[in-house]
Design a protein around this motif. Structure first.
Motif, PDB file in Angstrom:
ATOM      1  N   VAL A 218       0.854  -1.187   0.000  1.00 50.17           N
ATOM      2  CA  VAL A 218       0.000   0.000   0.000  1.00 50.17           C
ATOM      3  C   VAL A 218       0.888   1.234   0.000  1.00 50.17           C
ATOM      4  O   VAL A 218       1.837   1.338   0.786  1.00 50.17           O
ATOM      5  CB  VAL A 218      -0.926   0.015   1.224  1.00 50.17           C
ATOM      6  N   THR A 219       0.580   2.174  -0.887  1.00 48.35           N
ATOM      7  CA  THR A 219       1.385   3.385  -0.985  1.00 48.35           C
ATOM      8  C   THR A 219       0.504   4.635  -1.027  1.00 48.35           C
ATOM      9  O   THR A 219      -0.710   4.546  -1.254  1.00 48.35           O
ATOM     10  CB  THR A 219       2.305   3.330  -2.224  1.00 48.35           C
ATOM     11  N   ILE A 220       1.114   5.780  -0.818  1.00 55.02           N
ATOM     12  CA  ILE A 220       0.448   7.079  -0.856  1.00 55.02           C
ATOM     13  C   ILE A 220       0.838   7.777  -2.154  1.00 55.02           C
ATOM     14  O   ILE A 220       2.033   7.964  -2.436  1.00 55.02           O
ATOM     15  CB  ILE A 220       0.863   7.937   0.357  1.00 55.02           C
ATOM     16  N   VAL A 221      -0.141   8.154  -2.943  1.00 55.04           N
ATOM     17  CA  VAL A 221       0.096   8.831  -4.217  1.00 55.04           C
ATOM     18  C   VAL A 221      -0.323  10.294  -4.081  1.00 55.04           C
ATOM     19  O   VAL A 221      -1.417  10.590  -3.591  1.00 55.04           O
ATOM     20  CB  VAL A 221      -0.689   8.168  -5.356  1.00 55.04           C
ATOM     21  N   THR A 222       0.543  11.202  -4.497  1.00 50.86           N
ATOM     22  CA  THR A 222       0.259  12.632  -4.409  1.00 50.86           C
ATOM     23  C   THR A 222       0.426  13.286  -5.777  1.00 50.86           C
ATOM     24  O   THR A 222       0.907  12.663  -6.733  1.00 50.86           O
ATOM     25  CB  THR A 222       1.197  13.332  -3.410  1.00 50.86           C
ATOM     26  N   ARG A 223       0.065  14.555  -5.849  1.00 48.26           N
ATOM     27  CA  ARG A 223       0.359  15.333  -7.048  1.00 48.26           C
ATOM     28  C   ARG A 223       1.880  15.496  -7.170  1.00 48.26           C
ATOM     29  O   ARG A 223       2.615  15.413  -6.181  1.00 48.26           O
ATOM     30  CB  ARG A 223      -0.294  16.713  -6.966  1.00 48.26           C
ATOM     31  N   LYS A 224       2.342  15.725  -8.388  1.00 47.57           N
ATOM     32  CA  LYS A 224       3.771  15.903  -8.626  1.00 47.57           C
ATOM     33  C   LYS A 224       4.309  17.029  -7.750  1.00 47.57           C
ATOM     34  O   LYS A 224       3.711  18.106  -7.650  1.00 47.57           O
ATOM     35  CB  LYS A 224       4.003  16.248 -10.101  1.00 47.57           C
TER      36      LYS A 224
ATOM     37  N   VAL B 219      -8.737  12.607   0.788  1.00 51.94           N
ATOM     38  CA  VAL B 219      -8.158  11.319   0.406  1.00 51.94           C
ATOM     39  C   VAL B 219      -9.114  10.570  -0.514  1.00 51.94           C
ATOM     40  O   VAL B 219     -10.315  10.476  -0.241  1.00 51.94           O
ATOM     41  CB  VAL B 219      -7.862  10.476   1.660  1.00 51.94           C
ATOM     42  N   VAL B 220      -8.572  10.022  -1.589  1.00 53.17           N
ATOM     43  CA  VAL B 220      -9.350   9.187  -2.500  1.00 53.17           C
ATOM     44  C   VAL B 220      -8.972   7.732  -2.270  1.00 53.17           C
ATOM     45  O   VAL B 220      -7.793   7.366  -2.326  1.00 53.17           O
ATOM     46  CB  VAL B 220      -9.096   9.565  -3.975  1.00 53.17           C
ATOM     47  N   THR B 221      -9.954   6.905  -1.989  1.00 51.63           N
ATOM     48  CA  THR B 221      -9.760   5.455  -1.867  1.00 51.63           C
ATOM     49  C   THR B 221     -11.097   4.804  -2.179  1.00 51.63           C
ATOM     50  O   THR B 221     -12.151   5.406  -1.938  1.00 51.63           O
ATOM     51  CB  THR B 221      -9.251   5.065  -0.464  1.00 51.63           C
ATOM     52  N   PRO B 222     -11.117   3.590  -2.735  1.00 45.14           N
ATOM     53  CA  PRO B 222     -12.391   2.990  -3.147  1.00 45.14           C
ATOM     54  C   PRO B 222     -13.259   2.569  -1.967  1.00 45.14           C
ATOM     55  O   PRO B 222     -12.860   2.621  -0.805  1.00 45.14           O
ATOM     56  CB  PRO B 222     -11.958   1.762  -3.963  1.00 45.14           C
ATOM     57  N   ASN B 223     -14.455   2.112  -2.310  1.00 48.34           N
ATOM     58  CA  ASN B 223     -15.403   1.595  -1.325  1.00 48.34           C
ATOM     59  C   ASN B 223     -14.991   0.178  -0.915  1.00 48.34           C
ATOM     60  O   ASN B 223     -14.858  -0.694  -1.772  1.00 48.34           O
ATOM     61  CB  ASN B 223     -16.802   1.582  -1.933  1.00 48.34           C
ATOM     62  N   PRO B 224     -14.781  -0.081   0.370  1.00 49.40           N
ATOM     63  CA  PRO B 224     -14.302  -1.407   0.794  1.00 49.40           C
ATOM     64  C   PRO B 224     -15.333  -2.516   0.632  1.00 49.40           C
ATOM     65  O   PRO B 224     -14.995  -3.686   0.804  1.00 49.40           O
ATOM     66  CB  PRO B 224     -13.957  -1.189   2.269  1.00 49.40           C
ATOM     67  N   PHE B 225     -16.568  -2.180   0.292  1.00 51.18           N
ATOM     68  CA  PHE B 225     -17.587  -3.215   0.150  1.00 51.18           C
ATOM     69  C   PHE B 225     -17.803  -3.627  -1.300  1.00 51.18           C
ATOM     70  O   PHE B 225     -18.637  -4.474  -1.599  1.00 51.18           O
ATOM     71  CB  PHE B 225     -18.872  -2.748   0.837  1.00 51.18           C
ATOM     72  N   SER B 226     -17.004  -3.043  -2.207  1.00 50.38           N
ATOM     73  CA  SER B 226     -16.957  -3.524  -3.585  1.00 50.38           C
ATOM     74  C   SER B 226     -15.527  -3.802  -4.021  1.00 50.38           C
ATOM     75  O   SER B 226     -15.283  -4.652  -4.870  1.00 50.38           O
ATOM     76  CB  SER B 226     -17.589  -2.495  -4.540  1.00 50.38           C
ATOM     77  N   SER B 227     -14.574  -3.102  -3.411  1.00 45.60           N
ATOM     78  CA  SER B 227     -13.190  -3.147  -3.873  1.00 45.60           C
ATOM     79  C   SER B 227     -12.249  -3.795  -2.870  1.00 45.60           C
ATOM     80  O   SER B 227     -12.252  -3.457  -1.686  1.00 45.60           O
ATOM     81  CB  SER B 227     -12.709  -1.713  -4.147  1.00 45.60           C
ATOM     82  N   GLY B 228     -11.413  -4.700  -3.363  1.00 41.39           N
ATOM     83  CA  GLY B 228     -10.373  -5.275  -2.523  1.00 41.39           C
ATOM     84  C   GLY B 228      -9.302  -4.253  -2.199  1.00 41.39           C
ATOM     85  O   GLY B 228      -8.742  -4.231  -1.099  1.00 41.39           O
ATOM     86  N   SER B 229      -9.001  -3.397  -3.161  1.00 40.71           N
ATOM     87  CA  SER B 229      -7.999  -2.355  -2.947  1.00 40.71           C
ATOM     88  C   SER B 229      -8.321  -1.523  -1.717  1.00 40.71           C
ATOM     89  O   SER B 229      -7.431  -1.185  -0.924  1.00 40.71           O
ATOM     90  CB  SER B 229      -7.938  -1.454  -4.184  1.00 40.71           C
TER      91      SER B 229
ATOM     92  N   SER C  27      -3.286   3.622  -2.763  1.00 43.44           N
ATOM     93  CA  SER C  27      -3.293   2.701  -3.901  1.00 43.44           C
ATOM     94  C   SER C  27      -2.247   1.610  -3.744  1.00 43.44           C
ATOM     95  O   SER C  27      -1.436   1.608  -2.820  1.00 43.44           O
ATOM     96  CB  SER C  27      -3.016   3.488  -5.189  1.00 43.44           C
ATOM     97  N   TYR C  28      -2.292   0.679  -4.702  1.00 45.62           N
ATOM     98  CA  TYR C  28      -1.249  -0.317  -4.839  1.00 45.62           C
ATOM     99  C   TYR C  28       0.021   0.354  -5.380  1.00 45.62           C
ATOM    100  O   TYR C  28      -0.047   1.241  -6.238  1.00 45.62           O
ATOM    101  CB  TYR C  28      -1.647  -1.382  -5.860  1.00 45.62           C
ATOM    102  N   GLU C  29       1.169  -0.100  -4.930  1.00 46.82           N
ATOM    103  CA  GLU C  29       2.431   0.390  -5.479  1.00 46.82           C
ATOM    104  C   GLU C  29       2.487   0.179  -6.988  1.00 46.82           C
ATOM    105  O   GLU C  29       2.949   1.059  -7.731  1.00 46.82           O
ATOM    106  CB  GLU C  29       3.591  -0.341  -4.792  1.00 46.82           C
TER     107      GLU C  29
ATOM    108  N   GLU D 241       3.333  11.335  -8.071  1.00 46.49           N
ATOM    109  CA  GLU D 241       4.458  10.606  -7.494  1.00 46.49           C
ATOM    110  C   GLU D 241       3.950   9.830  -6.290  1.00 46.49           C
ATOM    111  O   GLU D 241       2.894  10.157  -5.742  1.00 46.49           O
ATOM    112  CB  GLU D 241       5.582  11.559  -7.091  1.00 46.49           C
ATOM    113  N   HIS D 242       4.674   8.778  -5.915  1.00 46.19           N
ATOM    114  CA  HIS D 242       4.198   7.990  -4.774  1.00 46.19           C
ATOM    115  C   HIS D 242       5.241   7.956  -3.660  1.00 46.19           C
ATOM    116  O   HIS D 242       6.440   8.080  -3.897  1.00 46.19           O
ATOM    117  CB  HIS D 242       3.801   6.578  -5.207  1.00 46.19           C
ATOM    118  N   HIS D 243       4.723   7.785  -2.441  1.00 46.92           N
ATOM    119  CA  HIS D 243       5.550   7.767  -1.237  1.00 46.92           C
ATOM    120  C   HIS D 243       5.053   6.605  -0.374  1.00 46.92           C
ATOM    121  O   HIS D 243       3.967   6.678   0.191  1.00 46.92           O
ATOM    122  CB  HIS D 243       5.411   9.090  -0.478  1.00 46.92           C
TER     123      HIS D 243
END
Length: 342
Positions: free
Chosen positions: A132-138, A157-167, A225-227, A241-243
């Motif tokens: 699991v990683t953190i994605v930001t604007r450039k 923060v943007v992340t999917p709905n845990p009741f439809s998405s595994g991510s 998101s996923y790396e 970019e991701h951190h």
């Protein structure tokens, strides 16, 4: 007295009967059509969660060039992991499934569509993994690199709905595991998630890929998101970019053969190819961490080791986690989401 036309029809019938017809179930019958390389032809249906498409786009053509893959073609469906699993459970014709998390395969084990020994190989049914990683604007204008940074005032923060998405489940488990010290202090983890979900998550796309698209279109300050998803989009030239936090979570994505497949031998050969050095290299090139350590060692520059990598086993396994956190009626996370949207 038989006419010449009648005799011709009878003769044609005898010829057809002697030759036999090709089976509609290629791969399950000796009468299956043969490919040029000598193997039975088949069209495999792959039903997968949304994010590994770049990996399959590399792996599938390589497999089709192997002796086992000669004559094999593919149709692929991508979507939210939980939704995809439920479609297969409801009867969607499928040969191979690739899901974000183990419970989506377990659903098919319970329905009798996947053998209960699907995860008994050396790698427990996991051909590739991520973190699991953190994605930001450039340029990371809000300087967000840690789980605590997500709770800064005004951060969306943007992340999917845990009741439809595994991510989405992986994304929430990463800070939960860290704040709860691997589940030893669950209330501390839930307190963190209450703040994150209640104050900072404003949109809930259905899948990891939809979440990425939402973020790329300008919504939010941070994407969880996923790396591999972050790497794919960075390499595609997106302005991000991701951190990866020092303490994050190991994402293990299962793949299994459906036992009702009409082409089970070819489906199994495809699954086996994913674990081969060539298949593992393709996954690594697509941004996924390979399970073959020899291949992994060639890509360490792409996949830095976190200081602490929590796993689902640290939290007691998926059965415990799903019941206690994500059960739609009684799960602690479900209650947080219900409160946040009420």
């Amino acid at each position: 007295m038989k006419t010449p036309t009648t005799l011709a029809v009878l003769l044609l019938a005898l010829v057809v009967a002697a030759c036999g017809g090709a089976s509609d179930e290629a791969g399950t019958s000796s009468d299956a059509p043969k490919a040029a390389g000598g193997g039975a032809s088949a069209k495999l249906s792959l039903v997968a969660y949304s994010v590994p498409k770049p990996g399959f786009d590399k792996v599938i053509p390589l497999f089709e060039k192997t002796p086992a893959g000669k004559g094999v073609t593919f149709s692929a469906s991508y979507g939210a992991s939980g939704d995809q699993s439920r479609k297969v459970e409801s009867g969607l014709p499928t040969d191979v499934v690739s899901f974000s998390l183990e419970p989506d395969v377990t659903r098919l084990v319970k329905s009798g569509q996947v053998d209960d020994n699907w995860n008994q190989n050396e790698h427990k049914g996991i051909p590739f993994w991520s973190v699991v990683t953190i994605v930001t604007r450039k340029g990371n204008p809000k300087h967000i690199t840690t789980w605590d940074d997500l709770l800064k005032p005004g951060v969306e923060v943007v992340t999917p709905n845990p009741f439809s998405s595994g991510s989405a489940k992986w994304n929430l488990l990463a800070p939960y595991a860290d704040k709860s010290d691997g589940g030893k202090n669950p209330q501390a983890g839930l307190d963190y998630l209450s703040k994150l979900i209640g104050d900072h998550i404003k949109v809930q796309p259905k899948s990891g890929r939809e979440a990425t698209e939402t973020f790329l279109q300008g919504t939010g300050d941070v994407l969880l998101s996923y790396e591999n998803e972050a790497l794919f989009n960075e390499r595609a030239g997106e302005d991000i970019e991701h951190h990866t936090p020092a303490h994050t979570f190991k994402i293990e994505n299962p793949v299994a053969v459906v036992n009702t497949s009409k082409h089970k031998a070819q489906a199994q050969a495809f699954l086996d190819f994913m674990y081969s050095p060539e298949g593992q290299t393709a996954w690594a090139e697509a941004g996924f961490r390979p399970v073959d350590t020899t291949v992994f060692d060639k890509f360490t520059a792409d996949f830095p080791a976190p200081e602490k990598l929590w796993t689902i086993d640290d939290l007691g396994g998926w059965s415990k986690v799903n019941d206690e956190l994500f059960d739609p009626d009684n799960g602690s996370v479900a209650k947080i989401y219900n409160k946040a949207t009420s």
